[in-house]
Design an enzyme around this catalytic site. Sequence first.
Site, PDB file in Angstrom:
ATOM      1  N   SER A  84       0.756  -1.254  -0.144  1.00  0.00           N
ATOM      2  CA  SER A  84       0.092  -0.051   0.025  1.00  0.00           C
ATOM      3  C   SER A  84       0.870   1.294   0.039  1.00  0.00           C
ATOM      4  CB  SER A  84      -0.997   0.032   1.126  1.00  0.00           C
ATOM      5  OG  SER A  84      -0.098  -0.139   2.459  1.00  0.00           O
ATOM      6  N   THR A 186      -1.834   3.125   4.811  1.00  0.00           N
ATOM      7  CA  THR A 186      -1.079   4.214   4.624  1.00  0.00           C
ATOM      8  C   THR A 186      -0.095   4.640   5.661  1.00  0.00           C
ATOM      9  OG1 THR A 186      -2.706   5.482   3.500  1.00  0.00           O
ATOM     10  CG2 THR A 186      -1.292   6.812   4.781  1.00  0.00           C
ATOM     11  N   THR A 204       1.667   6.964   0.536  1.00  0.00           N
ATOM     12  CA  THR A 204       0.856   5.697   0.326  1.00  0.00           C
ATOM     13  C   THR A 204       0.561   5.552  -1.189  1.00  0.00           C
ATOM     14  OG1 THR A 204      -1.612   4.935   0.702  1.00  0.00           O
ATOM     15  CG2 THR A 204      -1.176   7.289  -0.029  1.00  0.00           C
ATOM     16  N   ARG A 214      -7.591   9.060  -8.876  1.00  0.00           N
ATOM     17  CA  ARG A 214      -8.296   9.428  -7.504  1.00  0.00           C
ATOM     18  C   ARG A 214      -6.976   9.783  -6.636  1.00  0.00           C
ATOM     19  NH1 ARG A 214      -6.995   7.061  -2.238  1.00  0.00           N
ATOM     20  NH2 ARG A 214      -8.806   7.376  -0.982  1.00  0.00           N
ATOM     21  N   THR A 237      -4.684   7.168   8.603  1.00  0.00           N
ATOM     22  CA  THR A 237      -4.753   6.056   7.732  1.00  0.00           C
ATOM     23  C   THR A 237      -6.255   5.535   7.495  1.00  0.00           C
ATOM     24  OG1 THR A 237      -3.795   3.839   7.212  1.00  0.00           O
ATOM     25  CG2 THR A 237      -4.144   4.549   9.735  1.00  0.00           C
ATOM     26  N   GLY A 238      -6.274   4.895   6.429  1.00  0.00           N
ATOM     27  CA  GLY A 238      -7.628   4.411   6.124  1.00  0.00           C
ATOM     28  C   GLY A 238      -8.169   5.149   4.999  1.00  0.00           C
TER      29      GLY A 238
END
Length: 328
Positions: A84, A186, A204, A214, A237-238
């Site tokens: 990631s 991330t 990330t 995106r 993160t997420g």
Amino acid sequence: MSAFKSTGRRKFLKLSALAATAIPFFRFRTVPGNSKIGSPVLVSTWRNTDANAAAWKVLSSNGHALDAVEQGARVPEANPKDTSVGYGGLPDREGIVTLDACIMDEKSNCGSVAFVQGFKHPVSIARMVMEKTPHVMLVGRGAEQFAASQGFKRENLLTKESERAWKEWLKKSEYKPYHNPGQHDTIGILALDGNGNLSGACTTSGMAYKMHGRVGDSPIIGAGLYVDGEVGAATATGVGEEMIRIAGSHTIVELMRNGRSPQEACEEAIKRLISKRGEEKARELSVAFLALSRSGEVGAYSTNNVFEYTISSPDHQHVVIKSPSYFN
Ligand code: GLY
């Protein structure tokens, strides 16, 4: 692990109590929580011991926090097994790896790059944007041209493993960012150096199989990262769309400015995000915040119970801590 299954503050208190009995050096330095850990101190999202070790080398030799967070972020960026971040990151739905990163110091100097292809170390390009241009953010081809002009090497970032995973994904082509807790790892790193300087970095490859073009929260100053040298720093993160919606990292630093501890600020930001989405939808979202105050206090909080972070300080040599969370 059952102590981690309760929610909110009760969970945090249980976690602190467990840590205090299980690991002697936590007895007087509760993590996460409101106690002062001291400096230097470094925290990073997820199980990130190698990155912390690289950053710690800088901090423990009296280096600046900015150098520490950059060196730390470069470790997962170069690791093909970290799918990631950086080299080996999972591609977008067209099979193209696109990277985002930003960096910020205690004086509000900041740099950012987004939608960068073919360069392994976006965090270092972001630092160059900060130091060598009049701008904060460069994206896409412009960022790549700038990187090449600064001597960064063009490389293919799509590993065979990531290409295989993408081809497998193509068979169904289902994009379910809300149903993959733990998949959005991330790397955000926050550091307070021995001279009291705060810095942060965030890097990330974004959501796997995202739409081409995106960009998430990670390169957005105030969403994926924010640092105020007088107050503290936060990173995220997420699912990036959620952090952007509430300007999450900036929100946390502002809450800290108004007297909340890093722990209280992270909890309030997650609760705000959940209140905007509603509990049913938010239950499926994987989002976590990590914060560090100017005095060395650490806070962490997540929506679901998969988030962990890594701390380094004179008493914590790259220790992985499970974060408290809103949902079990
Ligand atoms: N948090 C990383 C992303 O959503 O792209």
